[in-house]
Scaffold this motif. Structure first.
Motif, PDB file in Angstrom:
ATOM      1  N   ARG A 160      17.309  22.202 -20.524  1.00  0.00           N
ATOM      2  CA  ARG A 160      18.713  22.163 -20.968  1.00  0.00           C
ATOM      3  C   ARG A 160      19.639  22.673 -19.869  1.00  0.00           C
ATOM      4  O   ARG A 160      20.715  22.111 -19.646  1.00  0.00           O
ATOM      5  N   ASP A 161      19.219  23.742 -19.176  1.00  0.00           N
ATOM      6  CA  ASP A 161      20.040  24.267 -18.082  1.00  0.00           C
ATOM      7  C   ASP A 161      20.209  23.229 -16.978  1.00  0.00           C
ATOM      8  O   ASP A 161      21.310  23.039 -16.455  1.00  0.00           O
ATOM      9  N   LEU A 162      19.115  22.558 -16.614  1.00  0.00           N
ATOM     10  CA  LEU A 162      19.191  21.529 -15.574  1.00  0.00           C
ATOM     11  C   LEU A 162      20.032  20.350 -16.048  1.00  0.00           C
ATOM     12  O   LEU A 162      20.876  19.834 -15.299  1.00  0.00           O
ATOM     13  N   HIS A 163      19.831  19.937 -17.282  1.00  0.00           N
ATOM     14  CA  HIS A 163      20.633  18.853 -17.868  1.00  0.00           C
ATOM     15  C   HIS A 163      22.118  19.194 -17.768  1.00  0.00           C
ATOM     16  O   HIS A 163      22.938  18.367 -17.338  1.00  0.00           O
ATOM     17  N   ALA A 164      22.474  20.430 -18.132  1.00  0.00           N
ATOM     18  CA  ALA A 164      23.873  20.866 -18.085  1.00  0.00           C
ATOM     19  C   ALA A 164      24.389  20.893 -16.649  1.00  0.00           C
ATOM     20  O   ALA A 164      25.548  20.536 -16.398  1.00  0.00           O
ATOM     21  N   SER A 165      23.554  21.282 -15.688  1.00  0.00           N
ATOM     22  CA  SER A 165      24.033  21.329 -14.305  1.00  0.00           C
ATOM     23  C   SER A 165      24.252  19.921 -13.752  1.00  0.00           C
ATOM     24  O   SER A 165      25.160  19.709 -12.955  1.00  0.00           O
ATOM     25  N   ILE A 166      23.458  18.959 -14.200  1.00  0.00           N
ATOM     26  CA  ILE A 166      23.642  17.570 -13.747  1.00  0.00           C
ATOM     27  C   ILE A 166      24.880  16.961 -14.403  1.00  0.00           C
ATOM     28  O   ILE A 166      25.719  16.362 -13.733  1.00  0.00           O
ATOM     29  N   THR A 167      25.005  17.132 -15.707  1.00  0.00           N
ATOM     30  CA  THR A 167      26.122  16.495 -16.421  1.00  0.00           C
ATOM     31  C   THR A 167      27.432  17.256 -16.286  1.00  0.00           C
ATOM     32  O   THR A 167      28.493  16.700 -16.570  1.00  0.00           O
ATOM     33  N   GLY A 168      27.382  18.496 -15.830  1.00  0.00           N
ATOM     34  CA  GLY A 168      28.599  19.274 -15.666  1.00  0.00           C
ATOM     35  C   GLY A 168      28.919  19.597 -14.226  1.00  0.00           C
ATOM     36  O   GLY A 168      29.916  20.248 -13.943  1.00  0.00           O
ATOM     37  N   GLY A 169      28.079  19.133 -13.299  1.00  0.00           N
ATOM     38  CA  GLY A 169      28.270  19.426 -11.884  1.00  0.00           C
ATOM     39  C   GLY A 169      29.186  18.433 -11.204  1.00  0.00           C
ATOM     40  O   GLY A 169      29.945  17.698 -11.858  1.00  0.00           O
ATOM     41  N   PRO A 170      29.101  18.363  -9.873  1.00  0.00           N
ATOM     42  CA  PRO A 170      30.022  17.504  -9.118  1.00  0.00           C
ATOM     43  C   PRO A 170      29.919  16.021  -9.467  1.00  0.00           C
ATOM     44  O   PRO A 170      30.900  15.297  -9.358  1.00  0.00           O
ATOM     45  N   ARG A 171      28.738  15.570  -9.912  1.00  0.00           N
ATOM     46  CA  ARG A 171      28.598  14.157 -10.284  1.00  0.00           C
ATOM     47  C   ARG A 171      29.474  13.799 -11.483  1.00  0.00           C
ATOM     48  O   ARG A 171      29.858  12.655 -11.651  1.00  0.00           O
ATOM     49  N   ALA A 172      29.744  14.781 -12.325  1.00  0.00           N
ATOM     50  CA  ALA A 172      30.526  14.537 -13.537  1.00  0.00           C
ATOM     51  C   ALA A 172      32.024  14.689 -13.309  1.00  0.00           C
ATOM     52  O   ALA A 172      32.821  14.292 -14.152  1.00  0.00           O
ATOM     53  N   ASN A 173      32.417  15.256 -12.176  1.00  0.00           N
ATOM     54  CA  ASN A 173      33.842  15.447 -11.873  1.00  0.00           C
ATOM     55  C   ASN A 173      34.402  14.192 -11.216  1.00  0.00           C
ATOM     56  O   ASN A 173      33.698  13.477 -10.532  1.00  0.00           O
ATOM     57  N   GLY A 174      35.652  13.957 -11.407  1.00  0.00           N
ATOM     58  CA  GLY A 174      36.301  12.807 -10.781  1.00  0.00           C
ATOM     59  C   GLY A 174      35.948  11.517 -11.482  1.00  0.00           C
ATOM     60  O   GLY A 174      35.412  11.514 -12.590  1.00  0.00           O
ATOM     61  N   PRO A 175      36.224  10.384 -10.825  1.00  0.00           N
ATOM     62  CA  PRO A 175      35.964   9.088 -11.462  1.00  0.00           C
ATOM     63  C   PRO A 175      34.470   8.875 -11.690  1.00  0.00           C
ATOM     64  O   PRO A 175      33.658   9.226 -10.854  1.00  0.00           O
ATOM     65  N   GLN A 176      34.139   8.322 -12.839  1.00  0.00           N
ATOM     66  CA  GLN A 176      32.752   8.017 -13.182  1.00  0.00           C
ATOM     67  C   GLN A 176      32.490   6.545 -12.889  1.00  0.00           C
ATOM     68  O   GLN A 176      32.958   5.680 -13.612  1.00  0.00           O
ATOM     69  N   HIS A 177      31.712   6.283 -11.838  1.00  0.00           N
ATOM     70  CA  HIS A 177      31.408   4.905 -11.460  1.00  0.00           C
ATOM     71  C   HIS A 177      30.126   4.405 -12.104  1.00  0.00           C
ATOM     72  O   HIS A 177      29.847   3.215 -12.076  1.00  0.00           O
ATOM     73  N   PHE A 178      29.329   5.333 -12.646  1.00  0.00           N
ATOM     74  CA  PHE A 178      28.129   4.952 -13.386  1.00  0.00           C
ATOM     75  C   PHE A 178      27.814   6.081 -14.377  1.00  0.00           C
ATOM     76  O   PHE A 178      28.161   7.229 -14.150  1.00  0.00           O
ATOM     77  N   ALA A 179      27.168   5.709 -15.474  1.00  0.00           N
ATOM     78  CA  ALA A 179      26.870   6.685 -16.528  1.00  0.00           C
ATOM     79  C   ALA A 179      25.672   7.544 -16.133  1.00  0.00           C
ATOM     80  O   ALA A 179      24.644   7.029 -15.699  1.00  0.00           O
ATOM     81  N   LEU A 180      25.819   8.849 -16.277  1.00  0.00           N
ATOM     82  CA  LEU A 180      24.717   9.785 -16.026  1.00  0.00           C
ATOM     83  C   LEU A 180      23.767   9.867 -17.213  1.00  0.00           C
ATOM     84  O   LEU A 180      22.604  10.230 -17.050  1.00  0.00           O
ATOM     85  N   THR A 181      24.275   9.550 -18.419  1.00  0.00           N
ATOM     86  CA  THR A 181      23.471   9.681 -19.633  1.00  0.00           C
ATOM     87  C   THR A 181      23.501   8.396 -20.454  1.00  0.00           C
ATOM     88  O   THR A 181      24.392   7.570 -20.318  1.00  0.00           O
ATOM     89  N   THR A 182      22.504   8.294 -21.308  1.00  0.00           N
ATOM     90  CA  THR A 182      22.469   7.228 -22.304  1.00  0.00           C
ATOM     91  C   THR A 182      23.374   7.642 -23.468  1.00  0.00           C
ATOM     92  O   THR A 182      23.790   8.798 -23.544  1.00  0.00           O
ATOM     93  N   PRO A 183      23.659   6.736 -24.394  1.00  0.00           N
ATOM     94  CA  PRO A 183      24.518   7.113 -25.525  1.00  0.00           C
ATOM     95  C   PRO A 183      24.004   8.316 -26.335  1.00  0.00           C
ATOM     96  O   PRO A 183      24.797   9.056 -26.914  1.00  0.00           O
ATOM     97  N   ASP A 184      22.679   8.534 -26.349  1.00  0.00           N
ATOM     98  CA  ASP A 184      22.148   9.677 -27.113  1.00  0.00           C
ATOM     99  C   ASP A 184      22.053  10.955 -26.283  1.00  0.00           C
ATOM    100  O   ASP A 184      21.512  11.963 -26.739  1.00  0.00           O
ATOM    101  N   GLY A 185      22.587  10.927 -25.050  1.00  0.00           N
ATOM    102  CA  GLY A 185      22.645  12.136 -24.237  1.00  0.00           C
ATOM    103  C   GLY A 185      21.511  12.335 -23.258  1.00  0.00           C
ATOM    104  O   GLY A 185      21.524  13.283 -22.471  1.00  0.00           O
ATOM    105  N   ALA A 186      20.493  11.469 -23.281  1.00  0.00           N
ATOM    106  CA  ALA A 186      19.390  11.586 -22.318  1.00  0.00           C
ATOM    107  C   ALA A 186      19.895  11.211 -20.923  1.00  0.00           C
ATOM    108  O   ALA A 186      20.793  10.374 -20.779  1.00  0.00           O
ATOM    109  N   LEU A 187      19.321  11.828 -19.911  1.00  0.00           N
ATOM    110  CA  LEU A 187      19.709  11.518 -18.529  1.00  0.00           C
ATOM    111  C   LEU A 187      19.161  10.166 -18.117  1.00  0.00           C
ATOM    112  O   LEU A 187      18.056   9.781 -18.502  1.00  0.00           O
ATOM    113  N   ARG A 188      19.929   9.448 -17.306  1.00  0.00           N
ATOM    114  CA  ARG A 188      19.525   8.127 -16.810  1.00  0.00           C
ATOM    115  C   ARG A 188      18.932   8.240 -15.411  1.00  0.00           C
ATOM    116  O   ARG A 188      19.131   9.226 -14.713  1.00  0.00           O
ATOM    117  N   GLY A 189      18.274   7.163 -14.996  1.00  0.00           N
ATOM    118  CA  GLY A 189      17.786   7.041 -13.635  1.00  0.00           C
ATOM    119  C   GLY A 189      16.831   8.154 -13.254  1.00  0.00           C
ATOM    120  O   GLY A 189      15.992   8.563 -14.050  1.00  0.00           O
TER     121      GLY A 189
END
Length: 191
Positions: free
Chosen positions: A24-53
């Motif tokens: 959960r901590d790692l998930h939060a750091s990925i979805t709340g870190g620099p990748r999540a700031n600014g324009p979103q050019h691709f989704a980091l998560t699926t609709p149910d919140g799981a991480l992609r790629g």
């Protein structure tokens, strides 16, 4: 870029409700870190919140996955590479390894950084595009050498020396990082 199609993933999405505290901590750091700031050019998560790629696999070993996440953030956000140069390099790696997720994600980021359709077509075909900027051209040519596994003395003099050692180090790290992600996604059959 030739697509690699696999019938089934070997790693199902690790949904937030299935994660332990470290995940959960790692998930939060990925979805709340620099990748999540600014324009979103691709989704980091699926609709149910799981991480992609590649990020879903990071959760398998949060210590190592966290280190990879920090390295990826450093490659994306703290190098001296211009956005265009960085995205041209990432797209070359994605095409080389036929990494569909990396191509999808970074085609959108590349377009936002000014990568043209003609440049995308060349990269998709495994070619180094003709670029108007000498530093971008040198970086793109050097990335091709790195993807081939080495840089000859002639190539070093032509492409690496004008860029400088720090940029060569950054490009080596970028190619290694995105090649690692491509391998992980291929092994786990992540589309």
């Amino acid at each position: 870029m030739a697509a690699r199609l696999h019938a089934m993933t070997r790693l199902e999405p690790i949904r937030p409700e299935e994660q332990d505290a470290q995940q959960r901590d790692l998930h939060a750091s990925i979805t709340g870190g620099p990748r999540a700031n600014g324009p979103q050019h691709f989704a980091l998560t699926t609709p149910d919140g799981a991480l992609r790629g590649p990020f879903n696999a990071f959760l398998l070993s949060p210590g190592l996955g966290g280190a990879l996440e920090r390295l990826g953030s450093a490659v994306r956000y703290t190098t001296s590479l211009s956005d265009r140069t960085r995205e041209l390099a990432i797209l070359a790696v994605a095409a080389h390894w036929s990494s569909a997720f990396e191509w999808e994600a970074h085609e959108a980021v590349g377009r936002a950084a000014g990568v043209t359709d003609a440049e995308l077509d060349a990269l998709r075909g495994g070619e180094v595009p003709t670029l108007g900027d000498q530093e971008e051209q040198a970086a793109a040519e050097l990335v091709r050498c790195l993807l081939d596994g080495d840089v000859s003395d002639e190539e070093w003099g032509r492409w690496a020396e004008p860029l400088g050692d720090a940029v060569v180090f950054e490009l080596c790290t970028l190619v290694g990082y995105y090649s690692t992600l491509a391998l992980q996604m291929r092994v786990f059959r992540v589309g």
